[in-house]
Motif scaffolding. Sequence first.
Motif, short mmCIF file in Angstrom:
data_model
loop_
_atom_site.label_atom_id
_atom_site.label_comp_id
_atom_site.label_asym_id
_atom_site.label_seq_id
_atom_site.Cartn_x
_atom_site.Cartn_y
_atom_site.Cartn_z
N TRP A 140 52.02 -13.97 39.26
CA TRP A 140 52.85 -13.92 38.22
C TRP A 140 53.74 -15.14 38.00
CZ3 TRP A 140 51.37 -9.56 40.41
CH2 TRP A 140 51.31 -8.34 39.83
N VAL A 160 49.68 -13.53 35.22
CA VAL A 160 50.23 -13.03 34.30
C VAL A 160 51.47 -13.83 33.91
CG1 VAL A 160 51.52 -10.63 34.02
CG2 VAL A 160 49.57 -10.97 35.46
N SER A 212 55.13 -15.02 32.94
CA SER A 212 56.22 -14.28 33.26
C SER A 212 57.01 -15.33 33.50
CB SER A 212 56.07 -13.12 34.30
OG SER A 212 57.44 -12.88 34.60
N ARG A 256 53.20 -1.59 36.38
CA ARG A 256 52.79 -1.27 34.81
C ARG A 256 51.55 -2.21 34.63
NH1 ARG A 256 58.12 -0.36 33.84
NH2 ARG A 256 58.68 -2.33 33.29
N THR A 257 52.03 -3.48 35.05
CA THR A 257 50.92 -4.72 34.77
C THR A 257 49.69 -4.45 35.27
OG1 THR A 257 52.97 -6.20 34.50
CG2 THR A 257 50.49 -7.15 34.78
N ARG A 294 47.73 -1.58 33.60
CA ARG A 294 47.21 -1.84 32.20
C ARG A 294 46.10 -2.76 32.46
NH1 ARG A 294 48.03 -6.61 29.71
NH2 ARG A 294 49.95 -6.94 30.84
N ALA A 332 51.73 -10.83 29.49
CA ALA A 332 52.62 -9.79 29.50
C ALA A 332 53.20 -9.05 28.35
CB ALA A 332 53.64 -10.20 30.50
N ASP A 354 56.00 -4.36 29.86
CA ASP A 354 55.87 -5.00 31.40
C ASP A 354 57.15 -5.56 31.91
OD1 ASP A 354 53.42 -3.77 31.69
OD2 ASP A 354 52.11 -5.66 31.21
#
Length: 320
Positions: A42, A64, A66, A77-78, A81, A176, A180
């Motif tokens: 992240w 991801v 962020s 959640r990420t 998905r 994201a 998320d």
Amino acid sequence: MADIWVGVNGADEALRQVNAEMLGGARALADQAGATVVAIGWGASAAGHAKALASWGADRVVIVESEAAPAPEAVARTLARLAVESAPAVVLLADGAESRVAAPLLAEALDAPLFSDVVDIEAGDEVVFTRLPYTAKVIERATAAAPTVVATVRPKALPVPEADASRTAEVVAAPADAADLARIVQSVARAASERVDLAEADIVVAGGRGCKGPEGFAVIESLADALGAAVGASRPAVDEGWVDIQYQVGQTGKTVAPSLYIACGISGSIQHMAGMGASKCVVAINKDPEAEIFAGADYGIVADLFEAVPLLEAAVRERK
């Protein structure tokens, strides 16, 4: 076999050794099964770690987007998905406070089995996960006939792979969405310390109720400094407010597996043993000869810790 995923610790943090351990285990598994290893991180710092992640075995690094480290719920959640899109065979997360929240949520979202606190991973006709439940009194080898398996890996359980600087990895971005990032961790306040991280320490000196107060931990910290060790504590010492919760070892704290664990004034409850039972050598110091800690110790010293620990420290410094 489908991809093997490794979740990398949050944004704006230095890479922990357990990330290398998990990638090494994933690489060995992938080589046997003809799979691809994907590291998922992240934030901007993950992109900066791509070369190191590749050197430890990652074929692809997914970043991801962020600005800060996500909360465990957002991590789950990420990953859920992304997993729906790619269907990985195995998802590995480092065992710890965050993954104890994220891993069950992820497993539930994917309707996948969860193996927690794994100490070994083997590939064959099936992927076998080894755990040490009941304070390491039992060796459990488990597998699951499921498209995706989620597992948390105990730090210091898997060997650190030799870094291969010639390896490269594809780096891709994963946007994201708002859900998320419904809640993110903007910053984490930690007590400043020059000591090694407790979960990854090779030597741990821990104190318990026998320290009698916050001032009693001075002798624990002094011995730890002499040994270049991390400081740990039992839950009663944390509950009393003598030390910060980040030092707690046990079922509701951190799990450690050092080469040497020195337990000072700790009774040895099953909850504490669950957090340090995998230590290679345990030295117990307690003035009660009937203390439970001695049953799980390799060496025991029946003495007042305020007498024994300074003598042990003096011997260590003299040998240095």
